[in-house]
Design a protein around this motif. Sequence first.
Motif, PDB file in Angstrom:
ATOM      1  N   TYR A 147      40.652  77.776 -32.294  1.00  0.00           N
ATOM      2  CA  TYR A 147      39.681  77.112 -31.432  1.00  0.00           C
ATOM      3  C   TYR A 147      40.124  75.684 -31.129  1.00  0.00           C
ATOM      4  CZ  TYR A 147      35.363  74.915 -29.900  1.00  0.00           C
ATOM      5  OH  TYR A 147      34.423  74.212 -29.179  1.00  0.00           O
ATOM      6  N   VAL A 154      41.392  76.252 -22.294  1.00  0.00           N
ATOM      7  CA  VAL A 154      41.795  77.031 -23.469  1.00  0.00           C
ATOM      8  C   VAL A 154      40.560  77.715 -24.069  1.00  0.00           C
ATOM      9  CG1 VAL A 154      42.883  76.931 -25.730  1.00  0.00           C
ATOM     10  CG2 VAL A 154      43.705  75.443 -23.916  1.00  0.00           C
ATOM     11  N   THR A 155      40.660  79.015 -24.287  1.00  0.00           N
ATOM     12  CA  THR A 155      39.536  79.807 -24.798  1.00  0.00           C
ATOM     13  C   THR A 155      39.872  80.394 -26.170  1.00  0.00           C
ATOM     14  OG1 THR A 155      38.849  80.415 -22.566  1.00  0.00           O
ATOM     15  CG2 THR A 155      38.107  81.857 -24.338  1.00  0.00           C
ATOM     16  N   ILE A 311      35.289  79.795 -20.391  1.00  0.00           N
ATOM     17  CA  ILE A 311      34.708  80.344 -21.620  1.00  0.00           C
ATOM     18  C   ILE A 311      35.238  79.540 -22.799  1.00  0.00           C
ATOM     19  CG2 ILE A 311      34.530  82.387 -23.098  1.00  0.00           C
ATOM     20  CD1 ILE A 311      34.831  84.100 -20.567  1.00  0.00           C
ATOM     21  N   SER A 312      34.321  79.086 -23.639  1.00  0.00           N
ATOM     22  CA  SER A 312      34.685  78.315 -24.833  1.00  0.00           C
ATOM     23  C   SER A 312      35.094  79.286 -25.948  1.00  0.00           C
ATOM     24  CB  SER A 312      33.472  77.477 -25.261  1.00  0.00           C
ATOM     25  OG  SER A 312      33.667  76.886 -26.495  1.00  0.00           O
ATOM     26  N   SER A 313      34.247  80.272 -26.195  1.00  0.00           N
ATOM     27  CA  SER A 313      34.576  81.262 -27.223  1.00  0.00           C
ATOM     28  C   SER A 313      33.981  82.615 -26.881  1.00  0.00           C
ATOM     29  CB  SER A 313      34.054  80.808 -28.590  1.00  0.00           C
ATOM     30  OG  SER A 313      32.650  80.784 -28.585  1.00  0.00           O
ATOM     31  N   LEU A 314      34.704  83.657 -27.244  1.00  0.00           N
ATOM     32  CA  LEU A 314      34.220  85.021 -27.075  1.00  0.00           C
ATOM     33  C   LEU A 314      34.486  85.735 -28.396  1.00  0.00           C
ATOM     34  CD1 LEU A 314      34.965  87.374 -24.040  1.00  0.00           C
ATOM     35  CD2 LEU A 314      34.711  88.178 -26.369  1.00  0.00           C
ATOM     36  N   LEU A 315      33.397  86.055 -29.102  1.00  0.00           N
ATOM     37  CA  LEU A 315      33.544  86.682 -30.414  1.00  0.00           C
ATOM     38  C   LEU A 315      33.023  88.101 -30.399  1.00  0.00           C
ATOM     39  CD1 LEU A 315      32.425  83.809 -32.846  1.00  0.00           C
ATOM     40  CD2 LEU A 315      34.697  84.320 -31.944  1.00  0.00           C
TER      41      LEU A 315
END
Lengths: 333, 333
Positions: A147, A154-155, A311-315
């Motif tokens: 992260y 950057v994602t 998109i910051s994060s995709l979990l």
Amino acid sequence: MPTINDIAKKLGVSKSTVSKAFHDADDISETLRKKILETAVAMGYKKNRVRKDDPRKLCVLVQHLDWKDPAGFGHDVVLGFEQAAVLDGWEVEIPEISKEFQTQISYDAFMLSRSFQGAFALGFSLSDPWMEDFKTAGTPAVLHDNYIPQNPFVTYVGVNSEEGFDLAVSHLNRLGHTRIGYLGGDANSFIVRARFQAYLRAMERCRLPADQNLIGRSCFISECTSRHLPRLLNNGATAILCEHDQLANAVLVHCMELGVHVPKDVSIVGFDDTAFASCTTPPLTTIRQDQNALGRCGYYALTSLFHHTYISSLLLRAELIERRSTGPVQPGT
Amino acid sequence: MPTINDIAKKLGVSKSTVSKAFHDADDISETLRKKILETAVAMGYKKNRVRKDDPRKLCVLVQHLDWKDPAGFGHDVVLGFEQAAVLDGWEVEIPEISKEFQTQISYDAFMLSRSFQGAFALGFSLSDPWMEDFKTAGTPAVLHDNYIPQNPFVTYVGVNSEEGFDLAVSHLNRLGHTRIGYLGGDANSFIVRARFQAYLRAMERCRLPADQNLIGRSCFISECTSRHLPRLLNNGATAILCEHDQLANAVLVHCMELGVHVPKDVSIVGFDDTAFASCTTPPLTTIRQDQNALGRCGYYALTSLFHHTYISSLLLRAELIERRSTGPVQPGT
């Protein structure tokens, strides 16, 4: 945005020399090529107007993972990414990049030099030079299990570790375990830290003490098994969560050597559900990451960046796969 | 999976009666219809085999938000979802659902009764009855700004609040502010809590004290402005982060009434970047959520659930929009 002309002027070279650097031509020196690329990146140059006959190219950057081995972690992540990208008409390359190579050219300059429009990066540790580059990179990148705060290009894509450890700790707690230990790495890595923190928080949420006497951390699997494992067992651990399946398997083997029965004497849980997890002795209870889905989501997140959806994060959800390495706590322990 | 026959047998009714309940026919009583639907859901029935001529239908469920107002939060989120869904050949409906309606029929039974294959839910508070249903729901749902642990059929989509508050606190800190206060709600809502926690963590990361004397929380905007705002100002707040733009605007208006100059005497930051944020006096510095992108990502996450890609959370980057409601701290304050 600067033009090729601006870059040429700044460096006192001809336009065609700049163009040669961008197209990886043989007839300019490596030193000049790098200087031109890094200057172009520093000036904010981007290859926006791709020529019609230019291939649409993405790359997968892999560090510290044996992605070529179908049984190893990474293989299906790369596959999922490639399948999704190729369907949409992209070419995907997997260039060799060593730590040393990363010190020689910046991430952005490398991407420019090879005409890659975006990268999916797997297995990077915090000591990889490009991890520093990703903080300010302008070329879209999706990082698996890493992260980078505040850089919209950057994602972070990964599995929800917190949820995974919640599932594992609850599962063990339902089986009567309260003295649940942890074995993992202590490397300079985002995901190593994230999983350890996830263990601590899962214990807290289940109102179980995370006892230092039940925690062992080392970069070396052999140190985890030969030094920490006996200590955890002596200190009364009835269950141990392992940071990844490879470590869990080593723990299973070492328990057998010590005459410690799994799961009667101690329950063992892995993480990843790699291909061999169902073939260990006994078959490993583990937290599953859907590797192919990680690759597909990585591709989606990357193309989203191209379309200004940052998109910051995709979990992904974690899933507990119950096999035979976990069982009820024995009365009297 | 049970068949229509199984459900009919269990309830002692005919197959055609069950079918009528599923197709919202007029000639069965409302009570029987609900009983059939809830029984079908409890038995794990799913409309898998959609008839060829059945429309592919999704719904958007909106609570507590004026999504019809182009200037309000929600409008562009719904639009982004609809645009993406319609492009893929889905019909999208936005049914009226009140809190009372939610007590009369479960989420799964409602979706079955209307042949919706998935839902995008906005604005739900923790007291909405269906929030309980989402914990065990089997019909895919994507929730904006709400997180349900461990149910793979439900995804959380939103903006990264932590990142938003980090940006805002760093921005204020660079302007010399250290006494940064917070005004927000205290409602039973996931996002209200998340934003307050994000404020606390951002302060911690900037090594600034989050002083209780600089924090005011109430469900009522009027209470925030008339009771908490003067208290925060008296206690020496030189900057105030507001949970959302509407509150921030009320704070701006109230500051003017109190003869407090923004940003000379106090800097104000909002959250959302709703349409009016650039039109306040002075124009509002705020944390932007890309609403249309939230809708598009909501659609992607929902269709991913249909394809067994179980996304736990998808968070967009927050962006700080600097306008004129923030400025350097005054010497001597």
